[in-house]
Design a protein around this motif. Structure first.
Motif, PDB file in Angstrom:
ATOM      1  N   GLY A 154       0.845  -1.227   0.015  1.00  0.00           N
ATOM      2  CA  GLY A 154      -0.064   0.011  -0.201  1.00  0.00           C
ATOM      3  C   GLY A 154       0.833   1.164   0.063  1.00  0.00           C
ATOM      4  N   VAL A 155       1.902   1.114   0.910  1.00  0.00           N
ATOM      5  CA  VAL A 155       2.714   2.214   0.776  1.00  0.00           C
ATOM      6  C   VAL A 155       3.687   2.395  -0.491  1.00  0.00           C
ATOM      7  CG1 VAL A 155       4.828   3.330   2.116  1.00  0.00           C
ATOM      8  CG2 VAL A 155       3.120   2.372   3.344  1.00  0.00           C
ATOM      9  N   ALA A 156       4.057   1.438  -0.922  1.00  0.00           N
ATOM     10  CA  ALA A 156       4.664   1.479  -2.336  1.00  0.00           C
ATOM     11  C   ALA A 156       3.868   2.016  -3.215  1.00  0.00           C
ATOM     12  CB  ALA A 156       5.068  -0.139  -2.569  1.00  0.00           C
ATOM     13  N   ARG A 157       2.693   1.675  -3.379  1.00  0.00           N
ATOM     14  CA  ARG A 157       1.591   2.181  -4.585  1.00  0.00           C
ATOM     15  C   ARG A 157       1.824   3.906  -4.450  1.00  0.00           C
ATOM     16  NH1 ARG A 157      -3.009  -0.418  -2.526  1.00  0.00           N
ATOM     17  NH2 ARG A 157      -2.093  -2.553  -3.067  1.00  0.00           N
ATOM     18  N   GLY A 158       1.671   4.323  -3.055  1.00  0.00           N
ATOM     19  CA  GLY A 158       1.645   5.908  -3.084  1.00  0.00           C
ATOM     20  C   GLY A 158       2.848   6.400  -3.197  1.00  0.00           C
ATOM     21  N   LEU A 159       4.044   5.826  -3.507  1.00  0.00           N
ATOM     22  CA  LEU A 159       5.534   6.204  -3.787  1.00  0.00           C
ATOM     23  C   LEU A 159       5.819   5.846  -5.175  1.00  0.00           C
ATOM     24  CD1 LEU A 159       7.316   5.111  -0.737  1.00  0.00           C
ATOM     25  CD2 LEU A 159       6.409   7.467  -1.213  1.00  0.00           C
ATOM     26  N   ALA A 160       5.012   5.050  -6.173  1.00  0.00           N
ATOM     27  CA  ALA A 160       5.209   4.547  -7.371  1.00  0.00           C
ATOM     28  C   ALA A 160       4.853   6.054  -8.075  1.00  0.00           C
ATOM     29  CB  ALA A 160       4.376   3.384  -7.807  1.00  0.00           C
ATOM     30  N   PRO A 161       5.717   6.040  -9.606  1.00  0.00           N
ATOM     31  CA  PRO A 161       6.259   4.619 -10.183  1.00  0.00           C
ATOM     32  C   PRO A 161       7.840   4.658  -9.933  1.00  0.00           C
ATOM     33  CG  PRO A 161       5.814   6.367 -11.922  1.00  0.00           C
ATOM     34  CD  PRO A 161       5.274   6.851 -10.544  1.00  0.00           C
ATOM     35  N   PHE A 162       8.259   3.521 -10.054  1.00  0.00           N
ATOM     36  CA  PHE A 162       9.691   3.077  -9.938  1.00  0.00           C
ATOM     37  C   PHE A 162      10.350   2.865 -10.962  1.00  0.00           C
ATOM     38  CE2 PHE A 162       7.797   2.767  -5.714  1.00  0.00           C
ATOM     39  CZ  PHE A 162       8.612   3.276  -4.954  1.00  0.00           C
ATOM     40  N   ASP A 163      11.440   3.225 -11.558  1.00  0.00           N
ATOM     41  CA  ASP A 163      12.155   2.535 -12.528  1.00  0.00           C
ATOM     42  C   ASP A 163      12.685   1.172 -12.238  1.00  0.00           C
ATOM     43  OD1 ASP A 163      12.387   5.039 -14.211  1.00  0.00           O
ATOM     44  OD2 ASP A 163      13.816   5.966 -12.702  1.00  0.00           O
ATOM     45  N   LEU A 190       2.683  -9.189  -4.725  1.00  0.00           N
ATOM     46  CA  LEU A 190       3.637  -8.405  -5.374  1.00  0.00           C
ATOM     47  C   LEU A 190       3.784  -8.606  -6.771  1.00  0.00           C
ATOM     48  CD1 LEU A 190       6.244  -6.631  -5.132  1.00  0.00           C
ATOM     49  CD2 LEU A 190       7.665  -8.871  -4.827  1.00  0.00           C
ATOM     50  N   CYS A 191       3.361  -9.970  -7.163  1.00  0.00           N
ATOM     51  CA  CYS A 191       3.397  -9.851  -8.632  1.00  0.00           C
ATOM     52  C   CYS A 191       2.050  -9.182  -9.255  1.00  0.00           C
ATOM     53  CB  CYS A 191       3.184 -11.493  -8.996  1.00  0.00           C
ATOM     54  SG  CYS A 191       4.712 -12.391  -8.818  1.00  0.00           S
ATOM     55  N   ARG A 192       1.176  -9.087  -8.908  1.00  0.00           N
ATOM     56  CA  ARG A 192      -0.090  -8.358  -9.214  1.00  0.00           C
ATOM     57  C   ARG A 192       0.057  -7.028  -9.085  1.00  0.00           C
ATOM     58  NH1 ARG A 192      -3.094 -12.755  -6.523  1.00  0.00           N
ATOM     59  NH2 ARG A 192      -3.245 -11.597  -4.664  1.00  0.00           N
ATOM     60  N   GLU A 193       0.860  -6.442  -8.120  1.00  0.00           N
ATOM     61  CA  GLU A 193       1.004  -5.074  -8.198  1.00  0.00           C
ATOM     62  C   GLU A 193       2.241  -4.663  -9.155  1.00  0.00           C
ATOM     63  OE1 GLU A 193      -0.799  -1.900  -7.256  1.00  0.00           O
ATOM     64  OE2 GLU A 193      -1.276  -3.796  -6.155  1.00  0.00           O
ATOM     65  N   ILE A 194       3.129  -5.342  -9.497  1.00  0.00           N
ATOM     66  CA  ILE A 194       4.459  -4.687 -10.256  1.00  0.00           C
ATOM     67  C   ILE A 194       4.076  -4.131 -11.369  1.00  0.00           C
ATOM     68  CG2 ILE A 194       6.167  -5.963 -11.632  1.00  0.00           C
ATOM     69  CD1 ILE A 194       7.128  -7.077  -9.304  1.00  0.00           C
ATOM     70  N   PRO A 195       3.120  -4.479 -12.241  1.00  0.00           N
ATOM     71  CA  PRO A 195       2.683  -3.510 -13.417  1.00  0.00           C
ATOM     72  C   PRO A 195       2.334  -2.218 -13.195  1.00  0.00           C
ATOM     73  CG  PRO A 195       1.822  -5.717 -13.497  1.00  0.00           C
ATOM     74  CD  PRO A 195       2.294  -5.635 -12.312  1.00  0.00           C
ATOM     75  N   ASN A 196       1.742  -2.114 -11.913  1.00  0.00           N
ATOM     76  CA  ASN A 196       1.263  -0.688 -11.537  1.00  0.00           C
ATOM     77  C   ASN A 196       2.193   0.017 -10.789  1.00  0.00           C
ATOM     78  OD1 ASN A 196      -1.460  -1.503 -12.297  1.00  0.00           O
ATOM     79  ND2 ASN A 196      -1.536  -2.444 -10.197  1.00  0.00           N
ATOM     80  N   LEU A 197       3.564  -0.614 -10.472  1.00  0.00           N
ATOM     81  CA  LEU A 197       4.425   0.139  -9.411  1.00  0.00           C
ATOM     82  C   LEU A 197       5.709   0.414 -10.500  1.00  0.00           C
ATOM     83  CD1 LEU A 197       4.909  -2.413  -6.292  1.00  0.00           C
ATOM     84  CD2 LEU A 197       3.547  -0.017  -6.408  1.00  0.00           C
ATOM     85  N   LEU A 198       5.643  -0.067 -11.705  1.00  0.00           N
ATOM     86  CA  LEU A 198       6.680   0.092 -12.673  1.00  0.00           C
ATOM     87  C   LEU A 198       6.313   1.094 -13.390  1.00  0.00           C
ATOM     88  CD1 LEU A 198       7.958  -3.114 -13.475  1.00  0.00           C
ATOM     89  CD2 LEU A 198       9.316  -1.526 -12.267  1.00  0.00           C
ATOM     90  N   ARG A 199       7.325   2.279 -14.011  1.00  0.00           N
ATOM     91  CA  ARG A 199       7.071   3.144 -14.926  1.00  0.00           C
ATOM     92  C   ARG A 199       7.387   2.200 -16.104  1.00  0.00           C
ATOM     93  NH1 ARG A 199       8.614   8.178 -13.888  1.00  0.00           N
ATOM     94  NH2 ARG A 199      10.437   7.743 -12.042  1.00  0.00           N
ATOM     95  N   PRO A 200       6.573   2.804 -17.421  1.00  0.00           N
ATOM     96  CA  PRO A 200       6.886   2.089 -18.716  1.00  0.00           C
ATOM     97  C   PRO A 200       8.371   2.044 -18.800  1.00  0.00           C
ATOM     98  CG  PRO A 200       5.124   3.791 -18.716  1.00  0.00           C
ATOM     99  CD  PRO A 200       5.647   3.835 -17.422  1.00  0.00           C
ATOM    100  N   GLY A 201       8.825   0.837 -19.260  1.00  0.00           N
ATOM    101  CA  GLY A 201      10.425   0.658 -19.586  1.00  0.00           C
ATOM    102  C   GLY A 201      11.163   0.184 -18.256  1.00  0.00           C
ATOM    103  N   GLY A 202      10.331   0.235 -17.194  1.00  0.00           N
ATOM    104  CA  GLY A 202      11.043  -0.169 -15.745  1.00  0.00           C
ATOM    105  C   GLY A 202      11.085  -1.759 -15.792  1.00  0.00           C
TER     106      GLY A 202
END
Ligand code: SAM
Length: 215
Positions: free
Chosen positions: A80-89, A122-134
């Motif tokens: 939940g916290v990661a979502r608020g700080l996304a996106p990441f490379d 984590l697997c479900r969330e990864i596409p939302n946490l990453l920037r395109p190209g990350g």
């Protein structure tokens, strides 16, 4: 506190080989002592955030960053916290992944009956946490189900491959789980299990998930 082990070191090595751009914004999810956050900061990442649900881990990661004069932001938090700080490379994660019988709940490694209590969300969330190209690098054991992780990531629209693997002897936690893992093998014969007397080993793998530039 989870002291860095073979899985931590395999992931750190994979990070070093991954070609992370110097201006990357990096998340170390499930940071523990902060070993991967330190690896990323020392390799020159522009911004490094380290997350863990355990207050003691966060404190340790902060101390390890401070003693090395590294600009790492270590915070208490989960996805939940990661979502608020996304996106990441780039995301690196060594989550808890040991299959655990009922009653075993050490949050450093125990992860439910199939070892996927943290890996699946984590697997479900990864596409939302990453920037395109990350991209993300996740380490776990063969007993957690490598194909399941690859399938889940691909279903989320990312390209997923195994980029590193190492066969290691069971540590004390896995030795204590031998009986439970044998029971589970009966339920899931696809999961390999090399239990030659006194020679228990597991393969630890690093999976890379790339979010395409365009979807
Ligand atoms: C296997 S240790 C890995 C530590 C470190 N990254 C390493 O490689 O040595 C897993 C860590 O995940 C943390 N953790 C467990 N569940 C979590 C969750 N849902 N969100 C964030 N951190 C979690 C634990 O407190 C523990 O520090």
């Amino acid at each position: 506190m989870y002291r860095p082990q073979e899985d931590s070191r395999l992931l750190a090595h994979a990070y070093g080989c991954a070609g992370v751009p110097p201006d990357a914004k990096v998340l170390d999810f499930c940071t523990g002592t902060g070993i991967l956050a330190v690896t990323a900061a020392e390799a020159g990442a522009k911004s490094v955030t380290a997350l863990d649900i355990a207050p003691r881990a966060v404190l340790t990661a902060r101390l390890n960053a401070w003693s090395r004069r590294l600009p790492i932001r270590a915070l208490r938090g989960d996805l939940g916290v990661a979502r608020g700080l996304a996106p990441f490379d780039v995301i690196v994660s060594n989550p808890p992944y040991v299959p655990a019988p009922t009653g075993a709940r050490d949050p450093r490694w125990d992860a439910g009956p199939d070892g996927r209590a943290v890996v699946d969300p984590l697997c479900r969330e990864i596409p939302n946490l990453l920037r395109p190209g990350g991209f993300a690098l996740i380490v776990h054991s063969e007993f957690t189900g490598v194909d399941t992780t690859l399938d889940m990531l691909r279903e989320g629209g990312v390209k997923a491959t195994v980029v590193a693997r190492e066969r290691i002897p069971f540590g004390p936690v896995m030795r204590g789980r031998t009986g439970y893992l044998m029971e589970r093998r009966t339920e899931s014969p696809a999961v390999a299990f090399d239990s030659c007397a006194g020679n228990e080993t597991e393969e630890v793998v690093v999976i890379r998930a790339d979010r395409p530039e365009f979807r």
